[in-house]
Design a protein around this motif. Structure first.
Motif, PDB file in Angstrom:
ATOM      1  N   ASP A 186       0.830  -1.203   0.000  1.00  0.00           N
ATOM      2  CA  ASP A 186       0.000   0.000   0.000  1.00  0.00           C
ATOM      3  C   ASP A 186       0.867   1.257   0.000  1.00  0.00           C
ATOM      4  OD1 ASP A 186      -2.099   1.753   0.108  1.00  0.00           O
ATOM      5  OD2 ASP A 186      -2.720   1.279   2.145  1.00  0.00           O
ATOM      6  N   TRP A 187       1.668   1.453   1.045  1.00  0.00           N
ATOM      7  CA  TRP A 187       2.549   2.623   1.092  1.00  0.00           C
ATOM      8  C   TRP A 187       3.670   2.413   2.096  1.00  0.00           C
ATOM      9  CZ3 TRP A 187       2.733   4.434   6.025  1.00  0.00           C
ATOM     10  CH2 TRP A 187       1.590   4.290   6.832  1.00  0.00           C
TER      11      TRP A 187
ATOM     12  N   GLY B 201       6.353   5.122   4.385  1.00  0.00           N
ATOM     13  CA  GLY B 201       6.651   6.511   4.712  1.00  0.00           C
ATOM     14  C   GLY B 201       7.514   6.624   5.947  1.00  0.00           C
TER      15      GLY B 201
ATOM     16  N   ARG C  21       0.540  -2.966   9.534  1.00  0.00           N
ATOM     17  CA  ARG C  21       1.534  -1.887   9.444  1.00  0.00           C
ATOM     18  C   ARG C  21       2.763  -2.320  10.231  1.00  0.00           C
ATOM     19  NH1 ARG C  21      -1.979   3.685  10.451  1.00  0.00           N
ATOM     20  NH2 ARG C  21      -3.930   2.899   9.544  1.00  0.00           N
TER      21      ARG C  21
ATOM     22  N   ALA D 244       7.512  -0.539  -3.754  1.00  0.00           N
ATOM     23  CA  ALA D 244       8.085   0.123  -2.588  1.00  0.00           C
ATOM     24  C   ALA D 244       9.306   0.942  -2.961  1.00  0.00           C
ATOM     25  CB  ALA D 244       8.462  -0.909  -1.527  1.00  0.00           C
TER      26      ALA D 244
ATOM     27  N   HIS E 150       8.592   4.637  -3.106  1.00  0.00           N
ATOM     28  CA  HIS E 150       8.387   5.218  -1.777  1.00  0.00           C
ATOM     29  C   HIS E 150       9.725   5.348  -1.037  1.00  0.00           C
ATOM     30  CE1 HIS E 150       3.860   4.585  -1.699  1.00  0.00           C
ATOM     31  NE2 HIS E 150       4.258   4.000  -2.820  1.00  0.00           N
TER      32      HIS E 150
END
Length: 202
Positions: free
Chosen positions: A47-48, A50, A77, A99, A102
């Motif tokens: 998904d992400w 950060g 997560r 990924a 990101h």
């Protein structure tokens, strides 16, 4: 004791409620292995990824990745912390190719090294120096142009000189006494809070 699950997004009307995110803290050395393990457990959709600068609380960056299991709709997560002085993690782009983008973003904005990943610039020009999302980074451009906060609503000049975010006190950065040692990153970050009144020398 395990961390409580993080509530997921609100369900769309007419659909079933999504499962809550699981939260798992991992050591930096276990980052790649933990992501690989989660992927094998069914969290196969990236998904992400950060980062968060935790200066003022700890001298670390928090790095998080969110992975989704599309079958039951659950998500996890994974979170780790790396020292601000030498932030480094093993790239997970070999597990989730997406990924890599990101990681490149976090590398540019926070100066975090992702070993084994793509080290090409993604957003900033090649000659840019610094990491703009580090909280101790001075946004010099804001010190050189007018900031809307210097005026009262309606356009009248403010009776108080307001300071824009990202501009520390001159005594900390800019006009610091050369006889003083260089400021610590925490001092710069605390001084660079926006919306405050500029202190006056007495």
């Amino acid at each position: 004791m395990s961390e409580p699950p993080i509530p997921g997004p609100e369900p769309v009307e007419g659909t079933s409620a999504p499962a809550e995110d699981l939260l798992r803290d991992v050591a930096p050395a276990d980052w790649h292995g933990a992501v690989a393990e989660a992927e094998q457990q069914g969290f196969g959709y990236f998904d992400w990824l950060g980062a968060v600068d935790q200066i003022g609380r700890t001298d670390t960056f928090a790095v998080l990745v969110r992975l989704i299991d599309l079958s039951p709709g659950g998500a996890i997560r994974l979170r780790t912390e790396v020292p601000r002085a030498a932030p480094q993690l093993t790239s997970i782009a070999d597990i989730f190719a997406g990924a890599g983008w990101h990681e490149r973003e976090s590398a540019e904005l926070f100066a975090i090294t992702f070993t084994g990943g793509d080290d090409r610039r993604l957003l900033l020009p090649d000659d840019y120096v610094g990491a703009p999302l580090r909280k101790d980074t001075v946004l010099a451009a804001r010190a050189g142009v007018d900031w809307p906060g210097t005026k009262e609503p309606g356009g009248a000049p403010s009776r108080r000189r307001m300071v824009p975010p990202g501009v520390p006190e001159p005594e900390v950065w800019g006009d610091r006494d050369p006889a003083l040692p260089a400021p610590e990153s925490e001092e710069v970050a605390e001084s660079a809070l926006g919306g405050r009144v500029r202190r006056r020398k007495r």
